[in-house]
Design an enzyme around this catalytic site. Structure first.
Site, PDB file in Angstrom:
ATOM      1  N   PHE A   1      23.464  59.835  46.381  1.00 47.69           N
ATOM      2  CA  PHE A   1      23.878  59.339  47.559  1.00 47.69           C
ATOM      3  C   PHE A   1      22.729  59.407  48.491  1.00 47.69           C
ATOM      4  O   PHE A   1      22.084  60.257  48.555  1.00 47.69           O
ATOM      5  CB  PHE A   1      25.016  60.163  48.180  1.00 47.69           C
ATOM      6  CG  PHE A   1      25.179  59.713  49.499  1.00 47.69           C
ATOM      7  CD1 PHE A   1      26.247  58.891  50.025  1.00 47.69           C
ATOM      8  CD2 PHE A   1      24.857  60.555  50.751  1.00 47.69           C
ATOM      9  CE1 PHE A   1      26.416  58.459  51.185  1.00 47.69           C
ATOM     10  CE2 PHE A   1      25.141  60.382  51.868  1.00 47.69           C
ATOM     11  CZ  PHE A   1      25.652  59.273  52.439  1.00 47.69           C
TER      12      PHE A   1
ATOM     13  N   ASP B   1      52.983  45.414  31.394  1.00 48.73           N
ATOM     14  CA  ASP B   1      51.774  46.185  31.642  1.00 48.73           C
ATOM     15  C   ASP B   1      50.593  45.365  30.781  1.00 48.73           C
ATOM     16  O   ASP B   1      50.632  44.143  30.926  1.00 48.73           O
ATOM     17  CB  ASP B   1      51.835  47.439  30.722  1.00 48.73           C
ATOM     18  CG  ASP B   1      50.916  48.608  31.507  1.00 48.73           C
ATOM     19  OD1 ASP B   1      49.893  48.475  30.971  1.00 48.73           O
ATOM     20  OD2 ASP B   1      51.587  49.517  32.049  1.00 48.73           O
TER      21      ASP B   1
ATOM     22  N   ARG C   1      35.763  52.460  27.728  1.00 47.32           N
ATOM     23  CA  ARG C   1      36.815  51.417  27.092  1.00 47.32           C
ATOM     24  C   ARG C   1      36.375  50.376  27.089  1.00 47.32           C
ATOM     25  O   ARG C   1      37.112  49.122  27.418  1.00 47.32           O
ATOM     26  CB  ARG C   1      38.069  51.625  28.225  1.00 47.32           C
ATOM     27  CG  ARG C   1      39.186  51.330  27.403  1.00 47.32           C
ATOM     28  CD  ARG C   1      40.369  50.997  28.147  1.00 47.32           C
ATOM     29  NE  ARG C   1      41.691  50.714  27.413  1.00 47.32           N
ATOM     30  CZ  ARG C   1      42.742  50.454  27.914  1.00 47.32           C
ATOM     31  NH1 ARG C   1      42.993  50.132  29.157  1.00 47.32           N
ATOM     32  NH2 ARG C   1      43.712  50.343  27.139  1.00 47.32           N
TER      33      ARG C   1
ATOM     34  N   ASP D   1      45.403  49.532  38.001  1.00 47.51           N
ATOM     35  CA  ASP D   1      44.852  50.454  37.127  1.00 47.51           C
ATOM     36  C   ASP D   1      43.183  50.586  37.209  1.00 47.51           C
ATOM     37  O   ASP D   1      42.721  49.561  37.707  1.00 47.51           O
ATOM     38  CB  ASP D   1      45.243  50.072  35.595  1.00 47.51           C
ATOM     39  CG  ASP D   1      45.256  51.102  34.771  1.00 47.51           C
ATOM     40  OD1 ASP D   1      44.837  52.218  35.005  1.00 47.51           O
ATOM     41  OD2 ASP D   1      45.822  50.855  33.516  1.00 47.51           O
ATOM     42  N   MET D   2      42.851  51.417  36.619  1.00 46.05           N
ATOM     43  CA  MET D   2      41.173  51.773  36.682  1.00 46.05           C
ATOM     44  C   MET D   2      40.968  52.584  35.543  1.00 46.05           C
ATOM     45  O   MET D   2      41.164  53.659  35.524  1.00 46.05           O
ATOM     46  CB  MET D   2      40.883  52.024  38.129  1.00 46.05           C
ATOM     47  CG  MET D   2      39.304  51.882  38.571  1.00 46.05           C
ATOM     48  SD  MET D   2      38.359  53.281  37.871  1.00 46.05           S
ATOM     49  CE  MET D   2      38.631  54.748  38.815  1.00 46.05           C
ATOM     50  N   ASN D   3      40.269  51.773  34.521  1.00 48.19           N
ATOM     51  CA  ASN D   3      40.115  52.594  33.399  1.00 48.19           C
ATOM     52  C   ASN D   3      38.849  53.201  32.731  1.00 48.19           C
ATOM     53  O   ASN D   3      38.626  53.415  31.792  1.00 48.19           O
ATOM     54  CB  ASN D   3      40.918  51.943  32.220  1.00 48.19           C
ATOM     55  CG  ASN D   3      42.401  52.002  32.323  1.00 48.19           C
ATOM     56  OD1 ASN D   3      42.828  53.194  32.178  1.00 48.19           O
ATOM     57  ND2 ASN D   3      42.936  50.795  32.341  1.00 48.19           N
TER      58      ASN D   3
ATOM     59  N   GLY E   1      43.822  55.364  34.526  1.00 49.73           N
ATOM     60  CA  GLY E   1      43.937  55.868  33.064  1.00 49.73           C
ATOM     61  C   GLY E   1      44.845  57.051  33.259  1.00 49.73           C
ATOM     62  O   GLY E   1      44.696  58.229  33.012  1.00 49.73           O
TER      63      GLY E   1
ATOM     64  N   ASP F   1      44.813  60.602  44.981  1.00 53.98           N
ATOM     65  CA  ASP F   1      44.211  61.385  46.209  1.00 53.98           C
ATOM     66  C   ASP F   1      44.926  60.700  47.289  1.00 53.98           C
ATOM     67  O   ASP F   1      45.596  59.651  47.014  1.00 53.98           O
ATOM     68  CB  ASP F   1      42.916  61.158  46.164  1.00 53.98           C
ATOM     69  CG  ASP F   1      42.272  59.716  45.857  1.00 53.98           C
ATOM     70  OD1 ASP F   1      42.492  58.892  46.967  1.00 53.98           O
ATOM     71  OD2 ASP F   1      41.942  59.416  44.814  1.00 53.98           O
TER      72      ASP F   1
ATOM     73  N   GLU G   1      72.414  58.342  22.741  1.00 52.95           N
ATOM     74  CA  GLU G   1      71.176  58.467  23.580  1.00 52.95           C
ATOM     75  C   GLU G   1      71.444  57.325  24.657  1.00 52.95           C
ATOM     76  O   GLU G   1      71.021  57.722  25.849  1.00 52.95           O
ATOM     77  CB  GLU G   1      69.775  58.087  22.564  1.00 52.95           C
ATOM     78  CG  GLU G   1      69.451  59.334  21.811  1.00 52.95           C
ATOM     79  CD  GLU G   1      68.470  58.992  20.931  1.00 52.95           C
ATOM     80  OE1 GLU G   1      67.290  59.744  20.817  1.00 52.95           O
ATOM     81  OE2 GLU G   1      68.138  57.836  20.230  1.00 52.95           O
TER      82      GLU G   1
HETATM   83  C1  DGJ Z   1      46.130  53.209  31.333  1.00 53.31           C
HETATM   84  C2  DGJ Z   1      47.235  53.505  32.022  1.00 53.31           C
HETATM   85  O1  DGJ Z   1      47.126  54.780  32.762  1.00 53.31           O
HETATM   86  C3  DGJ Z   1      48.268  53.047  31.146  1.00 53.31           C
HETATM   87  O2  DGJ Z   1      49.632  53.507  31.707  1.00 53.31           O
HETATM   88  C4  DGJ Z   1      48.342  51.560  30.685  1.00 53.31           C
HETATM   89  O3  DGJ Z   1      48.575  50.926  31.793  1.00 53.31           O
HETATM   90  C5  DGJ Z   1      47.059  51.264  30.066  1.00 53.31           C
HETATM   91  N1  DGJ Z   1      45.954  51.540  30.967  1.00 53.31           N
HETATM   92  C6  DGJ Z   1      46.879  49.891  29.862  1.00 53.31           C
HETATM   93  O4  DGJ Z   1      45.617  49.741  29.572  1.00 53.31           O
END
Ligand code: DGJ
Length: 749
Positions: free
Chosen positions: A282, A368, A445, A480-482, A530, A536, A616
């Site tokens: 930074f 999803d 990923r 999402d953000m993986n 993920g 936060d 169930e």
């Molecule tokens: C990560 C998310 O936490 C999961 O629930 C799902 O949406 C996958 N990504 C899909 O790629």
């Protein structure tokens, strides 16, 4: 007035309902911290506890030579300077155009006003009841011309004080910030423990409590996300503090990117905690007249133990950070197809899953990952946000119509901040991804991170997402953000501004989310990274709920949700019932137990309900009915941890604000032969009230009937006083089975 200024001794006193915060301008003009803790009497001034004393090798500011004891290295401060005699963890590093690093901030003026200050471009708390006051203290370094504005928002009724720092270059020459923390908290006395929330993907926010050691302990993320690994929330509590008693301080950063909190046990026994942006990679080029705003920090104190501190944060986040149509509204119970199908689905399969769920009372279908581009696995397609017609012929609208015809809402997954190398977007704009010149980028990923520091990327994403929302009746977005940020280099920034890329990314993300939530206030956004990699207060300003973890195993979730509960309310915790054996751990837990755990969250399902047995299916109907019935008790009630997560069972409770109802949940995590009986004390009830148990459900037990079976719902006919349940406690009959659970719904009569 919750903010008072005493002009005679230049001291500031900030009162909340149960706490007092005090500081004073010293003789040379530094802003010293005097006190933060339990509320003081009117007129009390704590300057007598902060005495200058020499420890040797303590630098004395020029001009204070006569007072050999006066050293900035030893006195508690509100925001330390740079390179001018305070050797503890600093708040700031700055250098001028000649490369000289230094800043010594002296009082200039202050302003007190009604309402809450706002922070340009960053999420922050807001005044929801017209009772907040703001104090802005302006200090300046006379040599560089760097101005420091310290803002304090006093939320008297909530026992929260917010802090933020603004740096302004008032000189004619540029300067460079190498570090700019949000706040410093100096506690000169006491024996403190540090509580923080660490983890990893699929095991976020595990609570750890350690004594302070004669060292600097750092809680941080360099990942460009607040991260699965260290949540930007810490607690300092006294050694003896328990859930029910003891001094506790919380520091929670309203930020979703790289962060850092240092806790230093000083030579004199005091503690300094400094929190804010991470300073690694930074720097910020501050041209003449330019302003740099740090993220906000939420401070809270109580002398009544950890549960009370959590409740203060829960209420604050719900009322003063979350906003929009879904802030308090009942959120739909959803079914998500991810663990049911992963990438392998078509429209009929989705409708099949949705139809069964609708029949049982589920209210929303969430489609999803995998509905767009050439997305049949996680190697391709991110960035190509047009429908995959092989899976969904005719586009999204025909599917949405079918879902709406089932009486359900429709939700959609997106991951806008990312791009796959194998995508049309990347082929058209390779320079839009974060990559370092001359290097092959690191993949996470199989994907790259888009450069949201570039305004045109943010505009592009805004057009794309707003178009999607305008063209379709979408009620919910899972955002999402993986992967985490690496190769942080923005092709749009000049060399001297490359250190700004990561924070500018966050500013771009917040601008994007701000525009979308303003234009589509009726769309519920669930944050996700993920699982809980960006759980936060910054994200909560846009997304009132966040997927808590990719680990849906009920027993693991007990640990994750327990840790999460220290700072964050149940209404924020995305939680689903999934299939067994669980896809992350391979463990099998009873369906009832999975529901008990998911009900301590936003509640939903993530499996194909068509695959359940008849009994169930009946149980799912009960669960949905219960959750709808208890929704406001669970979401609006006060949350109590009745146990930790290390014993043979875990128990927790919510109590309605008027104490007329309570829900106790218990999960046996270590079934044992001849186990001692499960006994716990309830909390938060009216000691003089009389309670009956309206519902007592045993779930997944092998020796007692579960709902749907004869006698499964019969609660004991007895009555108890709140005092008996809280001081004597409640004992369950012996239950056996693998991870059984119990729900008790108590009602005051
Ligand atoms: C990560 C998310 O936490 C999961 O629930 C799902 O949406 C996958 N990504 C899909 O790629």
């Amino acid at each position: 007035m919750s903010i008072q200024f005493d002009s005679q001794n230049r001291s500031f006193t900030l009162h909340t309902r149960s706490t007092t915060y005090q500081m004073q301008v010293d003789q040379p003009g530094h802003l010293q911290h005097l006190y933060y803790g339990r509320r003081l009497a009117e007129g009390d001034r704590m300057d007598a506890q902060v005495l200058p004393v020499n420890c040797g090798f303590s630098p004395v500011p020029y001009g204070c030579n006569a007072d050999y004891d006066f050293s900035l290295d030893l006195l508690p401060q509100e925001y330390s300077g740079c390179n001018t005699g305070d050797f503890r963890v600093s708040c700031l590093s700055v250098s001028d155009a000649a490369g000289a690093a230094g800043a010594d901030f002296l009082y200039v003026r202050h302003e007190i006003c009604a309402g809450k200050y706002q922070v340009d471009g960053l999420p922050c708390a807001y005044d929801s009841g017209g009772e907040v006051e703001t104090l802005v203290i302006t200090l300046a370094d006379p040599v560089t011309g760097l101005e420091l504005q310290l803002s304090y928002g006093v939320f008297a009724a909530r026992d929260v004080i917010t802090r933020q720092a603004r740096l302004v270059n008032r000189s004619e020459r540029p300067m460079t910030l190498g570090k700019a923390a949000s706040a410093c908290l100096d506690l000169p006395y006491g024996q403190w423990d540090l509580i923080h929330f660490h983890g990893r993907h699929c095991m976020e926010r595990q609570m750890e409590r350690t004594s302070l050691t004669q060292a600097v302990q750092t809680i941080s993320s360099r990942r460009g996300a607040s991260s699965h690994h260290h949540n930007p929330f810490v607690i300092l509590c006294d050694h003896q503090a328990t859930e029910d008693a003891g001094d506790c301080y919380g520091m929670m950063l309203v930020y979703s990117g790289s962060h850092r909190t240092d806790i230093e046990l000083e030579q004199s026994g005091g503690v300094r905690a400094v929190t804010g942006l991470h300073d690694e990679l930074f720097s910020w080029h501050l041209a003449p007249g330019e302003v740099f705003d740090t993220p906000e920090v939420l401070l809270s104190f109580t002398h009544e133990g950890l549960t009370r501190l959590s409740q203060q944060y829960h209420a604050f986040l719900r009322h003063n950070i979350c906003r929009g149509a879904w802030q308090f509204a009942r959120r739909p119970i959803l079914i998500n197809n991810w663990e049911a199908t992963y990438f392998q689905f078509d429209a009929d399969k989705i409708v099949d899953i949705a139809a069964k769920a609708a029949e049982l009372g589920v209210e929303m279908l969430v489609l999803d990952d995998g509905w767009f581009g050439k997305r049949d696995d996680d190697f391709t397609g991110l960035g190509d946000w047009f429908v995959n017609e092989n899976k969904l012929p005719g586009g999204l609208n025909p599917l949405i119509e079918r879902i709406h015809r089932l009486g359900m809402r429709f939700g959609l997954w997106v991951e806008p901040e990312m791009v796959s190398e194998d995508s049309e977007l990347y082929r058209a704009h390779p320079d839009w991804a974060l990559t370092l010149p001359g290097r092959k980028p690191t993949l996470g990923r199989n994907q790259l991170v888009l450069d949201l520091a570039r305004p045109e990327v943010v505009d592009y994403l805004y057009d794309l997402l707003s178009g999607l929302l305008r063209r379709h009746r979408i009620d919910y977005i899972k955002w999402d953000m993986n992967r985490n940020m690496t190769d942080v280099y923005s092709r749009a920034l000049p060399p001297e501004r490359q250190g700004e890329a990561s924070h500018r990314y966050m500013l771009g993300l917040y601008r994007l989310l701000g525009r979308l939530t303003a234009e589509f206030p009726q769309v519920l956004i669930e944050g996700c990274a993920g699982g809980g990699g960006r759980f936060d207060a910054g994200m909560l300003a846009y997304c009132p709920q966040i997927w808590c973890s990719d680990d849906t195993d009920a027993v693991e979730r007990l640990i994750i949700q327990h840790g999460t509960s220290f700072g964050y309310p149940i209404s924020a915790v995305g939680a689903h019932v999934s299939a067994c054996p669980n896809h992350q751990t391979g463990r099998t837990t009873p369906l009832g137990t999975r529901a008990v755990v998911a009900m301590s969250g936003t509640f939903g399902y993530e499996l194909d309900l068509n695959k359940l047995s008849a009994s169930e299916v009946r149980a799912v109907c009960y669960q949905i009915e219960d959750f709808k019935r208890w929704y406001h008790l669970i979401q609006d009630g006060l949350y109590y941890r009745l146990t930790g997560v290390d014993g043979d069972f875990t128990a927790w409770q919510t109590v309605s604000p008027d104490r007329s109802e309570a829900l106790v949940s218990v999960v046996v995590t270590h079934p044992r032969a001849n186990a001692p009986l499960v006994h716990f004390r309830l909390k938060g009830l009216d000691p003089e009230g009389t309670y009956r148990i309206a519902v007592q459900r045993f779930l997944g037990t092998t020796n007692l009937p579960s709902p749907g079976e004869a006698g499964g719902d019969a609660p004991p006919a007895r009555r108890w006083s709140g005092a008996a349940l809280m001081y004597g406690g409640y004992t369950l009959p012996r239950i056996s089975g693998d991870f059984p659970s119990v729900q008790l719904h108590l009602v005051r009569i």
